[in-house]
Structure formats: structure tokens, C-alpha cells
Write a protein that holds these residues in place. Structure first.
Motif, PDB file in Angstrom:
ATOM      1  N   LEU A 110      43.483  37.283  34.922  1.00 18.47           N
ATOM      2  CA  LEU A 110      44.722  37.832  35.469  1.00 18.47           C
ATOM      3  C   LEU A 110      45.951  37.127  34.915  1.00 18.47           C
ATOM      4  O   LEU A 110      47.045  37.703  34.893  1.00 18.47           O
ATOM      5  N   GLY A 111      45.770  35.893  34.466  1.00 25.71           N
ATOM      6  CA  GLY A 111      46.894  35.138  33.926  1.00 25.71           C
ATOM      7  C   GLY A 111      47.025  35.214  32.421  1.00 25.71           C
ATOM      8  O   GLY A 111      47.861  34.520  31.837  1.00 25.71           O
ATOM      9  N   ASN A 112      46.221  36.062  31.789  1.00 23.93           N
ATOM     10  CA  ASN A 112      46.265  36.230  30.340  1.00 23.93           C
ATOM     11  C   ASN A 112      47.201  37.397  30.008  1.00 23.93           C
ATOM     12  O   ASN A 112      46.831  38.561  30.176  1.00 23.93           O
ATOM     13  N   PRO A 113      48.428  37.128  29.537  1.00 25.88           N
ATOM     14  CA  PRO A 113      49.397  38.205  29.305  1.00 25.88           C
ATOM     15  C   PRO A 113      48.897  39.279  28.335  1.00 25.88           C
ATOM     16  O   PRO A 113      49.111  40.471  28.562  1.00 25.88           O
ATOM     17  N   ASN A 117      48.233  43.070  29.414  1.00 28.49           N
ATOM     18  CA  ASN A 117      49.005  44.089  28.708  1.00 28.49           C
ATOM     19  C   ASN A 117      48.087  45.227  28.251  1.00 28.49           C
ATOM     20  O   ASN A 117      48.403  46.413  28.417  1.00 28.49           O
ATOM     21  N   ASN A 118      46.935  44.871  27.714  1.00 24.99           N
ATOM     22  CA  ASN A 118      45.981  45.888  27.261  1.00 24.99           C
ATOM     23  C   ASN A 118      45.385  46.671  28.426  1.00 24.99           C
ATOM     24  O   ASN A 118      45.219  47.895  28.344  1.00 24.99           O
ATOM     25  N   ILE A 119      45.055  45.965  29.517  1.00 22.18           N
ATOM     26  CA  ILE A 119      44.496  46.651  30.681  1.00 22.18           C
ATOM     27  C   ILE A 119      45.534  47.592  31.284  1.00 22.18           C
ATOM     28  O   ILE A 119      45.216  48.704  31.727  1.00 22.18           O
ATOM     29  N   GLY A 120      46.797  47.153  31.287  1.00 23.53           N
ATOM     30  CA  GLY A 120      47.860  48.016  31.796  1.00 23.53           C
ATOM     31  C   GLY A 120      47.973  49.295  30.995  1.00 23.53           C
ATOM     32  O   GLY A 120      48.197  50.383  31.537  1.00 23.53           O
ATOM     33  N   ARG A 121      47.787  49.180  29.686  1.00 26.77           N
ATOM     34  CA  ARG A 121      47.840  50.359  28.815  1.00 26.77           C
ATOM     35  C   ARG A 121      46.667  51.297  29.101  1.00 26.77           C
ATOM     36  O   ARG A 121      46.803  52.527  29.026  1.00 26.77           O
ATOM     37  N   ASP A 133      55.900  57.468  40.535  1.00 21.77           N
ATOM     38  CA  ASP A 133      57.235  56.914  40.776  1.00 21.77           C
ATOM     39  C   ASP A 133      57.208  55.395  40.932  1.00 21.77           C
ATOM     40  O   ASP A 133      58.182  54.716  40.595  1.00 21.77           O
ATOM     41  N   THR A 134      56.096  54.875  41.464  1.00 23.08           N
ATOM     42  CA  THR A 134      55.998  53.454  41.773  1.00 23.08           C
ATOM     43  C   THR A 134      54.551  52.994  41.682  1.00 23.08           C
ATOM     44  O   THR A 134      53.634  53.748  42.015  1.00 23.08           O
ATOM     45  N   VAL A 135      54.365  51.768  41.220  1.00 25.17           N
ATOM     46  CA  VAL A 135      53.055  51.120  41.268  1.00 25.17           C
ATOM     47  C   VAL A 135      53.082  50.122  42.422  1.00 25.17           C
ATOM     48  O   VAL A 135      54.024  49.346  42.555  1.00 25.17           O
ATOM     49  N   MET A 136      52.066  50.150  43.265  1.00 21.94           N
ATOM     50  CA  MET A 136      52.012  49.273  44.438  1.00 21.94           C
ATOM     51  C   MET A 136      50.791  48.366  44.370  1.00 21.94           C
ATOM     52  O   MET A 136      49.699  48.789  43.995  1.00 21.94           O
ATOM     53  N   THR A 137      50.984  47.107  44.747  1.00 21.22           N
ATOM     54  CA  THR A 137      49.870  46.170  44.851  1.00 21.22           C
ATOM     55  C   THR A 137      50.151  45.176  45.960  1.00 21.22           C
ATOM     56  O   THR A 137      51.264  45.101  46.482  1.00 21.22           O
ATOM     57  N   VAL A 138      49.118  44.400  46.308  1.00 17.04           N
ATOM     58  CA  VAL A 138      49.262  43.355  47.329  1.00 17.04           C
ATOM     59  C   VAL A 138      49.417  42.012  46.633  1.00 17.04           C
ATOM     60  O   VAL A 138      48.684  41.705  45.687  1.00 17.04           O
ATOM     61  N   ALA A 139      50.365  41.225  47.089  1.00 17.00           N
ATOM     62  CA  ALA A 139      50.523  39.871  46.545  1.00 17.00           C
ATOM     63  C   ALA A 139      49.257  39.065  46.850  1.00 17.00           C
ATOM     64  O   ALA A 139      48.657  39.227  47.917  1.00 17.00           O
ATOM     65  N   MET A 140      48.753  38.245  45.910  1.00 17.89           N
ATOM     66  CA  MET A 140      49.503  37.814  44.749  1.00 17.89           C
ATOM     67  C   MET A 140      48.783  38.209  43.451  1.00 17.89           C
ATOM     68  O   MET A 140      49.408  38.478  42.439  1.00 17.89           O
ATOM     69  N   LYS A 141      47.448  38.193  43.456  1.00 13.20           N
ATOM     70  CA  LYS A 141      46.715  38.282  42.197  1.00 13.20           C
ATOM     71  C   LYS A 141      46.845  39.618  41.479  1.00 13.20           C
ATOM     72  O   LYS A 141      46.651  39.703  40.268  1.00 13.20           O
ATOM     73  N   GLY A 142      47.176  40.674  42.188  1.00 16.31           N
ATOM     74  CA  GLY A 142      47.298  41.973  41.543  1.00 16.31           C
ATOM     75  C   GLY A 142      48.638  42.197  40.855  1.00 16.31           C
ATOM     76  O   GLY A 142      48.816  43.188  40.150  1.00 16.31           O
ATOM     77  N   ILE A 143      49.585  41.263  41.042  1.00 19.03           N
ATOM     78  CA  ILE A 143      50.939  41.454  40.531  1.00 19.03           C
ATOM     79  C   ILE A 143      50.998  41.563  39.001  1.00 19.03           C
ATOM     80  O   ILE A 143      51.660  42.462  38.474  1.00 19.03           O
ATOM     81  N   PRO A 144      50.342  40.668  38.238  1.00 20.21           N
ATOM     82  CA  PRO A 144      50.424  40.804  36.773  1.00 20.21           C
ATOM     83  C   PRO A 144      49.938  42.162  36.266  1.00 20.21           C
ATOM     84  O   PRO A 144      50.560  42.759  35.379  1.00 20.21           O
ATOM     85  N   LEU A 145      48.852  42.655  36.840  1.00 19.46           N
ATOM     86  CA  LEU A 145      48.314  43.952  36.427  1.00 19.46           C
ATOM     87  C   LEU A 145      49.275  45.073  36.796  1.00 19.46           C
ATOM     88  O   LEU A 145      49.522  45.988  36.002  1.00 19.46           O
ATOM     89  N   ALA A 146      49.836  44.999  38.000  1.00 17.69           N
ATOM     90  CA  ALA A 146      50.757  46.050  38.448  1.00 17.69           C
ATOM     91  C   ALA A 146      51.988  46.129  37.552  1.00 17.69           C
ATOM     92  O   ALA A 146      52.447  47.222  37.191  1.00 17.69           O
ATOM     93  N   TYR A 147      52.534  44.983  37.174  1.00 18.70           N
ATOM     94  CA  TYR A 147      53.717  44.989  36.312  1.00 18.70           C
ATOM     95  C   TYR A 147      53.401  45.506  34.916  1.00 18.70           C
ATOM     96  O   TYR A 147      54.230  46.162  34.279  1.00 18.70           O
ATOM     97  N   SER A 148      52.206  45.219  34.428  1.00 15.82           N
ATOM     98  CA  SER A 148      51.825  45.730  33.117  1.00 15.82           C
ATOM     99  C   SER A 148      51.728  47.255  33.139  1.00 15.82           C
ATOM    100  O   SER A 148      52.242  47.937  32.248  1.00 15.82           O
TER     101      SER A 148
END
Length: 279
Positions: A110-113, A117-121, A133-148
Motif C-alpha cells: 500500500l505504501g509503494n507509489p 499507481n498501476n493498481i489505480g489504473r 463523481d467520487t471515490v470513497m474509502t475508510v481511513a487509513m490504509k485504503g487512502i493511497p489506493l483511493a487517491y490513485s
């Protein structure tokens, strides 16, 4: 910007489109940016479109009319998607990930940018036509994936929290049942973080019984929002009862044996969905 030769325009244009996915860009903008005729810009875009589609980078949509233009929609080819999923499964099978209680250490993933980035794609490819319209996740560990994912879909991220933060203003809170521990827990979302009636993609880093995802679905009803999909990075091995049925997972844990220090991971249902979208 100084006037560029065609080779320079193609490089800059490609970079610009990749950096602005799902954004409508007018031919006039490119014409002014490169100080070139619209006919030349159209020819350039045809070349970019052919390369994007032939290499599996995505598609370049053309919207006709005075307010039209072009829009880059990221995608992943079947071959690249398969390679990324299998790579994740290999990483998950590292026996050093095993923690007491049969849990897996996943923060390095989860901490590998680059990996996120690839998983987000990957997720953005299958949800590209869902009008998210929006991506939703629960803090904290899902945040990097959600932003990607949000970056590739060009939409904001809403973060659900289990604690109230005064800096986020008034909150909407619900109680939900944790699927694994069967405990009553609370989750909250700032009222200002989500528009009423929004189309929302729920994202979770790990799903066992699906209690957290179910809780987010219930929370969204308070905003009269629409659940457009649920994306899961890793789902647990066979669970007696799942609280959600319709979701897409990248990988699935088929076996976790703490005593034998054995982890077996297989592709989730993502590749099947990708083939449906690609076909």
C-alpha cells in the motif's frame, strides 16, 4: 510556449493528455498552445489516438461540436492487466508477510507509489464508463489506493473516519457491524465531502466478510448517493457469509496457514471484468 515541430508537439500533447485524464480539451486550446492550425492539431491527435489504442494505453474520444474536443480515457490491456495481477499475487505469497493470528503485512504494498499507481489504473479501466463523481474509502490504509483511482478518473476522494475531527465540520455518522469481529462500530463522513445524489465508487484495501464496505453503502444512503461499484485490492479466502455480493477484487487469498507459514494468492475477479469491458 514557443512554436514546436510536430515531433515536439506529439510528445508534449501526449504528456498533457496523460496528465489530464477524463478532461475535455478543445482543439482551440492545443492550437493556441502550439501556435498551429487546427487541421495540424487534428492530424497530431489522430497519431496519438492510434498509439494509445494500439499499445493498450487507453482511448482518445472525440466530441464533436462547438464545445467539443478530445478526452483521454485511461485503460489497461488484457496482457498488462494479467501481468500486474500476477505480480501482486506473487508479492502476497511471501511467507514473511504472515503476522500472528493469520494476518498479512501489506503496508509495503500500500505504501509503494508505483504499484498503487498501476493498481489505480486497473480499477479506473473497468469503471471508466460509470460516471463516477467520487471515490470513497475508510481511513487509513485504503487512502493511497483511493487517491490513485481518483487521479485516473479525475474525481475527488471522500475519506470515511472512525473518529470525529472538528476540522472537518459537521459529520454524518452511522453504526455498522464489523463483518469479521461481529462488533458494533461507528463510521463518519463530513457533510461537505460529498454532494447529495453523487455517484460513488467504494474502495477497500482488504475484504473479509465485507462489513466495512456494507457500512459505507449504508452511510451513502444518508447522502442519497448512488453506489456505482466496490473495488477491493485483496479479498480473504472463503468466507461463510459475505455482506456484499457485487464487487471487483484484484487478488484473492486462497490459503493462509500460519503454522506452515504458507500463503497462496490467486487472481480475483478483476481480470474477468476487464475482459468483459475490453470485449
Amino acid at each position: 510556449m514557443k512554436k514546436l515541430k510536430r515531433s515536439g508537439r506529439l510528445v508534449d500533447m501526449t504528456y498533457y493528455l496523460i496528465q489530464h485524464p477524463h478532461q475535455l480539451v478543445s482543439l482551440s486550446y492545443f492550437s493556441e498552445r502550439y501556435q498551429s492550425a487546427k487541421s495540424s492539431i487534428s492530424e497530431d491527435l489522430t497519431i496519438v489516438k492510434e498509439i494509445f489504442e494500439s499499445q493498450g494505453f487507453g482511448s482518445l474520444l472525440t466530441i464533436a461540436g462547438a464545445s467539443g474536443g478530445v478526452k483521454y480515457v485511461p485503460a489497461v490491456s488484457i496482457d498488462e492487466g494479467t501481468e500486474l495481477v500476477e505480480s501482486l499475487c506473487t508479492k502476497l505469497e511471501d511467507k514473511e508477510r504472515l503476522l500472528p493470528g493469520g494476518y498479512l503485512y501489506m503496508m509495503d504494498i500500500l505504501g509503494n507509489p508505483h504499484l498503487m499507481n498501476n493498481i489505480g489504473r486497473l480499477f479506473a479501466s473497468v469503471y471508466a464508463d460509470q460516471n463516477i463523481d467520487t471515490v470513497m474509502t475508510v481511513a487509513m490504509k485504503g487512502i493511497p489506493l483511493a487517491y490513485s483511482i481518483g487521479s485516473y478518473l479525475d474525481v475527488p476522494v471522500s475519506i470515511v473516519r472512525r473518529d470525529h475531527r472538528v476540522t472537518e465540520g459537521s459529520m454524518v455518522s452511522i453504526n455498522y457491524v464489523s463483518g469479521s469481529a461481529k462488533r458494533i462500530q461507528t463510521m463518519s463522513l463530513a457533510r461537505r465531502s460529498l454532494q447529495e445524489g453523487a455517484n460513488v465508487l467504494i474502495v477497500d484495501d482488504f475484504m473479509k466478510a465485507g462489513g466495512t464496505s456494507r457500512g459505507m453503502m449504508d452511510l451513502l444512503t444518508e447522502f442519497k448517493a448512488n453506489v456505482m461499484g466496490i473495488g477491493v485490492l485483496v479479498e480473504a479466502e472463503d468466507v461463510e457469509e459475505r455482506l456484499v455480493d457485487d464487487y471487483i477484487s484484484i487478488a484473492r487469498l486462497e490459503k493462509v496457514n500460519e503454522k506452515e507459514k504458507q500463503v497462496q494468492a490467486v487472481p480475483g475477479n478483476f481480470l474477468k471484468k476487464l475482459k468483459e469491458v475490453d470485449g
